[in-house]
Design an enzyme around this catalytic site. Structure first.
Site, PDB file in Angstrom:
ATOM      1  N   GLY A 168      84.228  -3.123   6.881  1.00 47.69           N
ATOM      2  CA  GLY A 168      85.114  -2.322   6.574  1.00 47.69           C
ATOM      3  C   GLY A 168      86.116  -3.696   5.859  1.00 47.69           C
ATOM      4  N   ALA A 169      84.804  -4.169   5.321  1.00 45.41           N
ATOM      5  CA  ALA A 169      85.902  -5.606   3.901  1.00 45.41           C
ATOM      6  C   ALA A 169      86.389  -4.955   2.571  1.00 45.41           C
ATOM      7  CB  ALA A 169      84.461  -6.693   4.266  1.00 45.41           C
ATOM      8  N   GLY A 204      87.849  -2.718   2.841  1.00 48.95           N
ATOM      9  CA  GLY A 204      89.315  -2.178   2.542  1.00 48.95           C
ATOM     10  C   GLY A 204      90.397  -2.724   2.343  1.00 48.95           C
ATOM     11  N   PHE A 205      92.177  -2.247   3.078  1.00 44.16           N
ATOM     12  CA  PHE A 205      93.176  -2.205   2.453  1.00 44.16           C
ATOM     13  C   PHE A 205      93.327  -3.639   3.320  1.00 44.16           C
ATOM     14  CE2 PHE A 205      97.804  -1.333   4.329  1.00 44.16           C
ATOM     15  CZ  PHE A 205      97.979  -2.177   3.383  1.00 44.16           C
ATOM     16  N   LEU A 206      93.086  -3.726   4.816  1.00 40.45           N
ATOM     17  CA  LEU A 206      92.717  -4.527   5.969  1.00 40.45           C
ATOM     18  C   LEU A 206      91.518  -5.656   6.049  1.00 40.45           C
ATOM     19  CD1 LEU A 206      94.452  -6.396   8.262  1.00 40.45           C
ATOM     20  CD2 LEU A 206      93.277  -4.560   9.157  1.00 40.45           C
ATOM     21  N   TYR A 208      90.702  11.458  14.830  1.00 44.40           N
ATOM     22  CA  TYR A 208      91.325  10.266  14.600  1.00 44.40           C
ATOM     23  C   TYR A 208      91.305   9.132  15.564  1.00 44.40           C
ATOM     24  CZ  TYR A 208      93.329   5.517  13.391  1.00 44.40           C
ATOM     25  OH  TYR A 208      93.725   4.244  12.760  1.00 44.40           O
ATOM     26  N   LYS A 261      89.688   6.592  17.809  1.00 38.97           N
ATOM     27  CA  LYS A 261      89.723   5.175  17.934  1.00 38.97           C
ATOM     28  C   LYS A 261      90.346   5.049  19.343  1.00 38.97           C
ATOM     29  CE  LYS A 261      90.553   2.362  15.140  1.00 38.97           C
ATOM     30  NZ  LYS A 261      89.938   2.122  14.150  1.00 38.97           N
TER      31      LYS A 261
END
EC number: 1.1.1.145
Length: 373
Positions: free
Chosen positions: A10-11, A13-15, A155, A159
């Site tokens: 997820g690199a 993405g936002f975080l 979601y 998680k």
């Protein structure tokens, strides 16, 4: 400790991007592998500029592709798993969310065992703990409280299952005879430059005469700046790689917050955008209890129409609860075990975010100008 390597899923993405920017500063890190389904060309360029003593390898592929994951994990020392589908409004098909968020995590854990990756850090979410009711008040909550989300919404449910799988994998035997050590971080609502929810709220307001829509005026939350969440991931990997600190961190989860003032979602959006003339909607709003039951009726309508039409309600009971609860948490456990303290103060975080909001406002003005020419 010499010559270690790290895979960040997820690199793009936002975080994930922020974690990568901090990772390049780590000592003796020989390679960062950045994994996502696709990377924007400008982000690829930014990542290439980050390379100095640390090699940066871009991997594009599917989190459900087992051979791809095994190759990605080969010769890796640490996996930071941020990749997931974030969908609080139920837009994405349930099966897709469960596949990516749960099955993808399980496949990545198995790939770590096969490739003998000893450290796995999972980016969870506050939503695995709730809120379950807007009537339930949690202030300065902590890890010892037995809180668990009971909503069936895909979601938070996905998680929750993924986090359980990660923490249960702590202590697994690796192919080379070593041991897998895991932990999970549960950040609050994350804001900052590039934040997707904040961006959507600002852009919607810019197209609505500068009026910010109410997303949670009855809430009290403690949002966390993206740079501080990224910093917590760095400290978690350091702790799990440190023989002295690792025993107290293995198999644990941590709430990650910072010193951002406790406030409503609406107030946060206003504080970050008022400099540019944006304002809160002053119109009368429905009582919370009535909104909740309208949400229920909309769910019934959606269910009844489902055989012939896919109706997506503007809100439901879960989103009303999520947006309007008193739900705040302390970072004391992370402070104790990870030596976490915010890297950015509230004032610094606010300034950086406000500057970015300004860029959204400027872009909107340019768009309007080009339409009138």
């Amino acid at each position: 400790m010499t010559g270690w390597s790290c895979l960040v899923t997820g690199a793009g993405g936002f975080l994930g991007q922020r974690i990568v920017r901090l990772l390049v500063e780590e000592k003796e890190l020989k390679e960062i592998r950045v994994l996502d389904k696709a990377f924007r060309p400008e982000l690829r360029e930014e990542f290439s500029k980050l390379q100095n003593k640390t090699k940066l390898t871009v991997l594009e592929g599917d989190i459900l592709d087992e051979p791809f994951l095994k190759r990605a994990c080969q010769d890796v020392s640490v996996v930071i798993h941020t990749a997931c589908i974030i969908d609080v409004f139920g837009v994405t098909h349930r099966e897709s969310i469960m596949n990516v968020n749960v099955k993808g995590t399980q496949l990545l854990l198995e790939a770590c065992v096969q490739a003998s990756v000893p450290v796995f850090i999972y980016t969870s979410t506050l939503e695995v703990a709730g809120p379950n009711s807007y009537k339930e008040i949690i202030q300065n909550g902590h890890e010892e409280e037995p809180l668990e989300n009971t909503w069936p919404a895909p979601y938070p449910y996905s998680k929750k299952l993924a986090e359980k799988a990660v923490l249960a994998a702590n202590g697994w035997t690796l192919k080379n005879g070593g041991t897998l050590y895991t932990c999970a971080l549960r950040p609050m609502y994350i804001y900052g430059e590039g934040g997707p929810f904040l961006s959507a709220s600002i852009n919607e307001a810019l197209n609505n005469n500068g009026i910010l829509s109410s997303v949670g005026k009855f809430s009290t939350v403690n949002p966390v700046y993206v740079g501080n969440v990224a910093w917590a991931h760095i400290l978690a990997l350091r702790a799990l790689r440190d023989p002295k600190k690792a025993p107290s961190v293995q198999g644990q989860f941590y709430y990650i917050s910072d010193d951002t003032p406790h406030q409503s979602y609406d107030n946060l959006n206003y504080i970050l955008s008022k400099e540019f003339g944006l304002c809160l909607d002053s119109r009368w709003s429905l009582p919370l209890a009535l909104m909740y039951w309208i949400g229920f009726l909309l769910e019934v309508v959606s269910f009844l129409l489902s055989p012939v039409y896919s109706y997506q309600p503007p809100f439901n009971r879960h989103t009303v609860t999520l947006s309007n609860s008193v739900f705040t948490f302390s970072y004391k456990k992370a402070q104790r075990d990870l030596a976490y303290k915010p890297l950015y103060s509230w004032e610094e975080a606010k300034q950086k975010t406000v500057e970015w909001v300004g860029s959204l406002v400027d872009r909107h003005k340019e768009t309007l100008k080009s339409k009138t020419q």
